[in-house]
Write a protein that holds these residues in place. Structure first.
Motif, PDB file in Angstrom:
ATOM      1  N   LEU A 264      50.801  23.208  32.760  1.00  0.00           N
ATOM      2  CA  LEU A 264      49.539  23.867  33.063  1.00  0.00           C
ATOM      3  C   LEU A 264      48.388  22.882  32.938  1.00  0.00           C
ATOM      4  CD1 LEU A 264      49.955  27.267  31.151  1.00  0.00           C
ATOM      5  CD2 LEU A 264      50.566  26.722  33.515  1.00  0.00           C
ATOM      6  N   THR A 265      47.353  23.113  33.739  1.00  0.00           N
ATOM      7  CA  THR A 265      46.137  22.322  33.608  1.00  0.00           C
ATOM      8  C   THR A 265      45.384  22.765  32.356  1.00  0.00           C
ATOM      9  OG1 THR A 265      44.778  23.866  34.871  1.00  0.00           O
ATOM     10  CG2 THR A 265      45.982  22.178  36.119  1.00  0.00           C
TER      11      THR A 265
ATOM     12  N   LEU B 187      42.750  29.617  29.884  1.00  0.00           N
ATOM     13  CA  LEU B 187      42.836  30.976  30.386  1.00  0.00           C
ATOM     14  C   LEU B 187      43.997  31.709  29.731  1.00  0.00           C
ATOM     15  CD1 LEU B 187      41.974  33.201  32.390  1.00  0.00           C
ATOM     16  CD2 LEU B 187      43.470  32.117  34.090  1.00  0.00           C
ATOM     17  N   GLN B 188      45.145  31.062  29.668  1.00  0.00           N
ATOM     18  CA  GLN B 188      46.319  31.668  29.044  1.00  0.00           C
ATOM     19  C   GLN B 188      46.060  31.990  27.575  1.00  0.00           C
ATOM     20  OE1 GLN B 188      49.864  29.179  28.121  1.00  0.00           O
ATOM     21  NE2 GLN B 188      50.946  30.547  29.515  1.00  0.00           N
TER      22      GLN B 188
ATOM     23  N   VAL C 211      43.753  35.107  27.250  1.00  0.00           N
ATOM     24  CA  VAL C 211      44.444  36.374  27.493  1.00  0.00           C
ATOM     25  C   VAL C 211      45.435  36.670  26.375  1.00  0.00           C
ATOM     26  CG1 VAL C 211      45.852  37.691  29.110  1.00  0.00           C
ATOM     27  CG2 VAL C 211      44.164  36.075  29.987  1.00  0.00           C
ATOM     28  N   ASP C 212      46.163  35.653  25.932  1.00  0.00           N
ATOM     29  CA  ASP C 212      47.125  35.847  24.841  1.00  0.00           C
ATOM     30  C   ASP C 212      46.443  36.384  23.587  1.00  0.00           C
ATOM     31  OD1 ASP C 212      49.357  35.080  26.248  1.00  0.00           O
ATOM     32  OD2 ASP C 212      49.338  33.003  25.543  1.00  0.00           O
ATOM     33  N   LYS C 213      45.280  35.848  23.265  1.00  0.00           N
ATOM     34  CA  LYS C 213      44.545  36.307  22.076  1.00  0.00           C
ATOM     35  C   LYS C 213      44.129  37.759  22.230  1.00  0.00           C
ATOM     36  CE  LYS C 213      40.715  35.191  18.984  1.00  0.00           C
ATOM     37  NZ  LYS C 213      40.299  36.616  18.857  1.00  0.00           N
TER      38      LYS C 213
ATOM     39  N   VAL D  81      49.316  32.677  36.021  1.00  0.00           N
ATOM     40  CA  VAL D  81      49.211  32.474  34.578  1.00  0.00           C
ATOM     41  C   VAL D  81      48.590  33.692  33.906  1.00  0.00           C
ATOM     42  CG1 VAL D  81      47.992  31.137  32.806  1.00  0.00           C
ATOM     43  CG2 VAL D  81      49.156  29.962  34.680  1.00  0.00           C
ATOM     44  N   MET D  82      47.531  34.205  34.501  1.00  0.00           N
ATOM     45  CA  MET D  82      46.848  35.354  33.916  1.00  0.00           C
ATOM     46  C   MET D  82      47.730  36.597  33.944  1.00  0.00           C
ATOM     47  SD  MET D  82      43.098  36.854  34.804  1.00  0.00           S
ATOM     48  CE  MET D  82      42.532  38.351  33.996  1.00  0.00           C
TER      49      MET D  82
END
Length: 377
Positions: free
Chosen positions: A5-6, A12-13, A16-18, A73-74
């Protein structure tokens, strides 16, 4: 080829994970299943404030300028929390129609409201007896007073129960299954002549059957080219399949992880059942299905971001795998959990139902095998 991943995608990941860790669990999903709306409007506003709803749109459209890989990813991160908010329907699919096919005026009028979380959208395309054929359209839009008069019915419109706007496919010329002659229209869901019958889908989300009776549609509500909507629909659905692939991958990975952990704690004959070789083989097969999905998802996202001519074929292959692998992984997870896997208290059953919906949405396994074969000819 570098599949890492960049920095932006990692941020971003992580974001969202948090959010998922702090706010999303089975109890939240169960409670939302009982509501009329089917999702949390306040959480949708949080999505907007966090900038997530602008990811697929270009900078000129007020968005982040995200790629198919960014959306992937999102979607994968959101799926881990059984998130019910309509990101796929409103932002990816309907936003995709506006992004790819909308006029400058339509984009300016509607995209900002999506990004701000102010308006909900739904794609009304399916009809009784149409199967998965996008050209099988019986709803009609006849020319009338400088615009159109829309008549017909659409079934199983996801998010249609609460949408502010509908993107509706209707026939403006030709016969019921002709590829030419299908057009798309942006329709205000509050217009006279529209009636809705809401219901719950198999995964607990909300949808509606919608009927249109002499609905007046202005000429500037035409989306894209008159009578040539099929290529636009196929392009947008391919982008949606990549988002669906991310969601399916996240669900399958979680099912695999939960199953492995459960077999380490469940004992038979004085030892964890994870020690049994037959069960190890089954979990290894689950792992292979997850990795096959991941590979086809990455391939589809790369083909889309590169503008490859093979994008449609890559998305068709991915859709086949979403259905096949999703079915296999979820069924194995339930069987290895035993009867408890079917209970509403565990996320196993909820992911099973969601994967079932993703496997059928826009076309099942058989349909996309046929599409892949046709595109490869």
């Amino acid at each position: 080829m570098d599949f890492s991943l960049t920095e932006e995608q990692t941020l971003l990941q992580d974001s969202v994970d948090k959010f998922v860790r702090d706010n999303c669990d089975v109890e939240r999903r169960r409670s939302l299943n009982q509501t009329e709306l089917g999702y949390d409007a306040e959480v949708w506003q949080q999505f907007a404030e966090l900038g997530w709803l602008c990811v697929p749109f270009t900078e000129e459209q007020g968005g982040f300028g995200g790629s198919a890989a960014d959306v992937m990813v999102m979607s994968e991160a959101l799926s881990k929390g059984l998130v019910r908010e309509p990101f796929l329907t409103t932002v990816v699919t309907c936003g995709g129609f506006l992004r790819l096919g909308g006029s400058a005026e339509q984009q300016a009028a509607h995209i900002p409201a999506i990004i701000e979380g102010a308006k909900q959208w739904a794609f009304a395309f399916a009809e009784d007896a149409a199967g998965y054929n996008l050209a099988a359209v019986s709803a009609t839009a006849e020319a009338s007073d400088g615009g159109f008069r829309l008549n017909g019915a659409k079934t199983a419109v996801l998010n249609g129960h609460h949408s502010d706007y509908l993107i509706v496919s209707a026939r403006t010329s030709g016969e019921a299954r002709d590829k030419a002659g299908v057009s798309l229209f942006i329709v205000d869901a509050s217009q006279a002549g529209i009636s809705k019958q809401a219901f719950n889908t198999v995964d607990g989300s909300r949808a509606a059957n919608i009927e249109f009776k002499d609905v007046e549609v202005a000429a500037d509500q035409l989306l894209g080219e008159l009578g040539n909507a099929l290529p636009l629909m196929e392009a947008v659905i391919d982008d949606s399949i990549i988002a669906m692939g991310g969601e399916a991958l996240g669900a399958m990975q979680l099912l695999l992880n939960d199953t492995v952990e459960y077999t380490k704690t469940r004992e038979q004959f004085g030892q964890p059942i994870s020690n049994f070789q037959a069960l190890q083989h089954r979990m290894a097969d689950m792992y292979l299905k997850v990795e096959e999905t991941r590979s086809l998802l990455f391939n589809a996202a790369i083909q889309a971001d590169e503008g490859s001519a093979d994008k449609a074929k890559a998305c068709a292959a991915l859709k086949v795998k979403i259905a096949e692998a999703g079915r296999f992984v979820s069924q194995e997870a339930i069987q290895l959990h035993g009867g408890i896997g079917m209970t509403d208290e565990l996320n196993i059953s909820h992911h099973f139902k969601r994967l079932l919906v993703l496997g059928m949405l826009y076309g099942d396994e058989d349909y996309y095998v046929s599409r892949y074969t046709a595109l490869s000819a």
